[in-house]
Write a protein that holds these residues in place. Sequence first.
Motif, PDB file in Angstrom:
ATOM      1  N   ILE A   1       7.652  -8.706  -2.388  1.00 15.86           N
ATOM      2  CA  ILE A   1       6.689  -7.939  -3.182  1.00 15.86           C
ATOM      3  C   ILE A   1       6.161  -6.817  -2.303  1.00 15.86           C
ATOM      4  CG2 ILE A   1       4.440  -7.951  -4.319  1.00 15.86           C
ATOM      5  CD1 ILE A   1       4.944 -10.802  -5.159  1.00 15.86           C
ATOM      6  N   GLU A   2       6.183  -5.605  -2.827  1.00 16.59           N
ATOM      7  CA  GLU A   2       5.668  -4.455  -2.091  1.00 16.59           C
ATOM      8  C   GLU A   2       4.677  -3.716  -2.965  1.00 16.59           C
ATOM      9  OE1 GLU A   2       7.300  -0.340   0.056  1.00 16.59           O
ATOM     10  OE2 GLU A   2       8.700  -1.893  -0.584  1.00 16.59           O
ATOM     11  N   VAL A   3       3.475  -3.531  -2.465  1.00 15.12           N
ATOM     12  CA  VAL A   3       2.437  -2.789  -3.175  1.00 15.12           C
ATOM     13  C   VAL A   3       2.038  -1.627  -2.276  1.00 15.12           C
ATOM     14  CG1 VAL A   3       0.200  -2.901  -4.306  1.00 15.12           C
ATOM     15  CG2 VAL A   3       1.649  -4.933  -4.239  1.00 15.12           C
ATOM     16  N   ALA A   4       2.333  -0.424  -2.710  1.00 17.47           N
ATOM     17  CA  ALA A   4       2.138   0.726  -1.815  1.00 17.47           C
ATOM     18  C   ALA A   4       1.896   1.998  -2.612  1.00 17.47           C
ATOM     19  CB  ALA A   4       3.372   0.908  -0.933  1.00 17.47           C
ATOM     20  N   PRO A   5       1.202   2.964  -2.012  1.00 20.36           N
ATOM     21  CA  PRO A   5       1.040   4.260  -2.682  1.00 20.36           C
ATOM     22  C   PRO A   5       2.384   4.972  -2.790  1.00 20.36           C
ATOM     23  CG  PRO A   5       0.174   4.342  -0.444  1.00 20.36           C
ATOM     24  CD  PRO A   5       0.500   2.916  -0.719  1.00 20.36           C
ATOM     25  N   ILE A   6       2.463   5.903  -3.720  1.00 16.78           N
ATOM     26  CA  ILE A   6       3.734   6.547  -4.048  1.00 16.78           C
ATOM     27  C   ILE A   6       4.333   7.304  -2.863  1.00 16.78           C
ATOM     28  CG2 ILE A   6       2.725   8.696  -4.918  1.00 16.78           C
ATOM     29  CD1 ILE A   6       4.782   8.602  -7.191  1.00 16.78           C
ATOM     30  N   ALA A   7       3.498   7.762  -1.953  1.00 19.72           N
ATOM     31  CA  ALA A   7       4.005   8.517  -0.801  1.00 19.72           C
ATOM     32  C   ALA A   7       4.958   7.682   0.048  1.00 19.72           C
ATOM     33  CB  ALA A   7       2.833   9.007   0.056  1.00 19.72           C
ATOM     34  N   TYR A   8       4.808   6.346  -0.005  1.00 21.92           N
ATOM     35  CA  TYR A   8       5.663   5.455   0.775  1.00 21.92           C
ATOM     36  C   TYR A   8       7.085   5.394   0.231  1.00 21.92           C
ATOM     37  CZ  TYR A   8       1.765   3.390   3.444  1.00 21.92           C
ATOM     38  OH  TYR A   8       0.710   3.174   4.287  1.00 21.92           O
ATOM     39  N   MET A   9       7.308   5.914  -0.962  1.00 15.26           N
ATOM     40  CA  MET A   9       8.615   5.807  -1.605  1.00 15.26           C
ATOM     41  C   MET A   9       9.569   6.933  -1.202  1.00 15.26           C
ATOM     42  SD  MET A   9       8.218   3.085  -3.393  1.00 15.26           S
ATOM     43  CE  MET A   9       6.859   2.383  -2.464  1.00 15.26           C
ATOM     44  N   ARG A  10       9.059   7.973  -0.600  1.00 14.32           N
ATOM     45  CA  ARG A  10       9.885   9.138  -0.279  1.00 14.32           C
ATOM     46  C   ARG A  10      11.017   8.764   0.684  1.00 14.32           C
ATOM     47  NH1 ARG A  10       8.957  14.229  -1.337  1.00 14.32           N
ATOM     48  NH2 ARG A  10       6.765  13.797  -1.845  1.00 14.32           N
ATOM     49  N   GLY A  11      12.225   9.258   0.376  1.00 19.97           N
ATOM     50  CA  GLY A  11      13.364   9.054   1.243  1.00 19.97           C
ATOM     51  C   GLY A  11      14.042   7.713   1.111  1.00 19.97           C
ATOM     52  N   ARG A  12      13.600   6.893   0.179  1.00 20.46           N
ATOM     53  CA  ARG A  12      14.169   5.561   0.027  1.00 20.46           C
ATOM     54  C   ARG A  12      15.069   5.489  -1.198  1.00 20.46           C
ATOM     55  NH1 ARG A  12       9.278   1.428   0.044  1.00 20.46           N
ATOM     56  NH2 ARG A  12      11.036  -0.030   0.025  1.00 20.46           N
TER      57      ARG A  12
END
Length: 321
Positions: A213-224
Motif C-alpha cells: 500500500i502506498e499513500v503519497a502526494p502526486i509529485a511522488y508519481m513522476r518518472g514511474r
Amino acid sequence: MLESLTIQLPSIDSAIALAGEREGNLKVLSQQTGAKLVLRGQELLISGTDTQVDLSQRLIQSLADYWSQGKAITGVDILTARQAIDTRRQEELQDLQKDVLARTRRGEEIRAKTFRQRQYVQAVRTQDLTFCIGPAGTGKTFLAAVLGVQALLANQFERLILTRPAVEAGEKLGFLPGDLQQKVNPYLRPLYDALFEFIDPEKIPNLMERGVIEVAPIAYMRGRTLNNAFIILDEAQNTTPAQMKMILTRLGFQSRMVVTGDLTQTDLPANQASGLAVAEKILQSVEGIAFCHLTKADVVRHPLVQRIVSAYEHYETSKNR
C-alpha cells in the motif's frame, strides 16, 4: 377515496430499521407518497388515498430485503426505490440491493446506494481508467477505496496506490511540523480513513513498508511506471493539466486507475485550469475510458449535506445569471 392499511412487521428490529433514526425514514416515505405513516410497536399504519397507500406499500415492500433482517435503510435507499418504481427498474434495484461490495471490519455491508453509484462501480470493475466527478458526500473516493482494497485482498493486483495533489489552502507545507511524510499526511487523511474501514490499522504500516500500500502526494508519481497496481487519484480537480497528464501516463500493464474529483471545489489559483476539467474535454470519447457523473441525489452522508449542495448550486446558478 381515503383508505388505510396496517402492515405487521416481523420484529422490533425490523420496525426500527424501517422507521430509521427519529423515524426519519417514515418522514421521507410520507414526503414521497403523500400518505401518513404511523408506527405503533410492530404495526405500521398507512393512511391516505388509494394511490398514496399503494405507492407506500410498494416502496416498503421493495426495501423488505433490508428492514426485514433488521438492516438499516436510509432516505437515499427510499429515493432509489422510488426511482426504480417510476422508471420500472425493479429488477435492477434488486441487483443493486444484493451486490455487497465488501464488509467493514465491524461487519457492516457496503453496497452502492443509487443507480449512478452502481454504474460507477461497474465501470471501475470493467474499465482500466474510470473518472468519477461529483459533489461531496457521493461516495466517489470511498467506493474507489472499497473496490481497490477488495481487489488487493483478492490478489488481483500487487499494490494499492492512493494519491492526491497537496494543494496548499492557507497554510504552507513548510510551516507544518514533522518530516515530509508527516507534512503531507493531513492531505491524505481521507484516504487513510477509507483504508481503516477494511484493514486493521496496526497492519497498515507493515503493508506500507513492503510497498503493498502506498499513500503519497502526486509529485511522488513522476518518472514511474505503475504496473500491476490499483491506483486512486483523489481530489483530481486540484491537479494542473500537466500533473493530470503525468499521472495518467504512469498507468502500466495489468493496472487499473480511478480518478475522482469535484469541479465545484477547485482550490487552484483563479487563472489556473483544472487538470480534471481539461481531461474530461480531451478524453471523453477515448475508448477504454469511462466517465461517471454523480449528483446531489447520490449524496449518502447526513441528509443536511444534500441540502447544502443544493443551496450552493442554486447560489452559483443565480450568481452567474
